[in-house]
Design a protein around this motif. Structure first.
Motif, PDB file in Angstrom:
ATOM      1  N   SER A 119     -10.230  -0.837   2.822  1.00 10.20           N
ATOM      2  CA  SER A 119     -11.112  -1.203   1.716  1.00 10.20           C
ATOM      3  C   SER A 119     -11.693  -2.587   1.959  1.00 10.20           C
ATOM      4  N   THR A 143     -17.908   2.365  -5.274  1.00 13.71           N
ATOM      5  CA  THR A 143     -17.058   3.008  -4.273  1.00 13.71           C
ATOM      6  C   THR A 143     -17.711   4.307  -3.820  1.00 13.71           C
ATOM      7  N   TYR A 190      -3.890   4.577   6.691  1.00 17.99           N
ATOM      8  CA  TYR A 190      -3.525   4.878   5.312  1.00 17.99           C
ATOM      9  C   TYR A 190      -4.517   4.331   4.306  1.00 17.99           C
ATOM     10  N   HIS A 191      -5.088   3.212   4.615  1.00 11.83           N
ATOM     11  CA  HIS A 191      -5.947   2.551   3.631  1.00 11.83           C
ATOM     12  C   HIS A 191      -6.930   1.655   4.364  1.00 11.83           C
ATOM     13  N   PRO A 207       0.559  -2.757   6.255  1.00 10.40           N
ATOM     14  CA  PRO A 207      -0.647  -3.216   5.567  1.00 10.40           C
ATOM     15  C   PRO A 207      -0.941  -4.680   5.881  1.00 10.40           C
ATOM     16  N   VAL A 215       0.856  -1.180   0.000  1.00 11.50           N
ATOM     17  CA  VAL A 215       0.000   0.000   0.000  1.00 11.50           C
ATOM     18  C   VAL A 215       0.893   1.231   0.000  1.00 11.50           C
ATOM     19  N   SER A 235     -11.649   1.317  -7.808  1.00  3.30           N
ATOM     20  CA  SER A 235     -11.167  -0.010  -8.177  1.00  3.30           C
ATOM     21  C   SER A 235     -12.001  -0.637  -9.284  1.00  3.30           C
ATOM     22  N   GLN A 277     -10.858   5.310  -3.222  1.00  3.26           N
ATOM     23  CA  GLN A 277      -9.910   4.451  -3.923  1.00  3.26           C
ATOM     24  C   GLN A 277     -10.697   3.714  -5.001  1.00  3.26           C
ATOM     25  N   VAL A 321      -0.596   4.728  -0.283  1.00  8.79           N
ATOM     26  CA  VAL A 321      -1.389   5.953  -0.176  1.00  8.79           C
ATOM     27  C   VAL A 321      -1.610   6.290   1.291  1.00  8.79           C
ATOM     28  N   GLY A 322      -1.986   7.532   1.599  1.00  5.68           N
ATOM     29  CA  GLY A 322      -2.314   7.828   2.971  1.00  5.68           C
ATOM     30  C   GLY A 322      -2.300   9.271   3.365  1.00  5.68           C
TER      31      GLY A 322
END
Length: 135
Positions: free
Chosen positions: A67, A107, A64-65, A34, A21, A103, A101, A23-24
């Motif tokens: 999902s 979302t 940070y993430h 992660p 990962v 995909s 995010q 992003v953040g």
């Protein structure tokens, strides 16, 4: 060990699955943790990544993430409840950037995503924060 470090260690050590990962909230972080979140039936249902690097508060964690593998089925809410309950237990502040995010699947974005985070006690509009609640 700080409260934030104890929280991240606890979360990261519970699950064996790992993911890359990048992003953040704070792109200067050197150590992002992660992992694949598994529900109570040990079924992988989503991804979480967090860090405590470059956070001036020793009781704050950058998420940070987050999902869900199958959005729209309550898995994201299950993951958020897990994160928030543990944050309350460890008395840590969670920080997250409300950024979609994409995909190729359904979302949430914009106001919908911000309002979704607010359901879990986050405040703010872009970068959002959640203070721990008394347990």
């Amino acid at each position: 060990m700080t409260k934030a470090a104890a929280y991240v260690h606890h979360m990261y050590s519970q699950f064996e699955g790992r993911a890359a990962v990048t992003v953040g909230v704070n792109s200067d972080s050197e150590s992002v943790h992660p992992f694949v979140y598994e529900n109570n039936s040990q079924m992988p249902i989503g991804l979480i990544a967090m860090s405590i690097d470059h956070v001036s508060d020793s009781a704050a964690v950058d998420v940070y993430h987050i999902s869900a593998f199958r959005p729209g089925n309550g898995q994201g809410s299950e993951i958020m409840n897990f994160l928030c309950n543990a944050a309350d237990e460890f008395e840590v502040r969670l920080c997250i950037h409300a950024e979609a995010q994409f995909s190729g699947r359904r979302t949430m974005a914009g106001a919908d995503l911000i309002n979704w985070y607010r359901k879990f006690g986050f405040n703010g509009d872009g970068t959002m924060y959640r203070e721990p609640r008394a347990t």
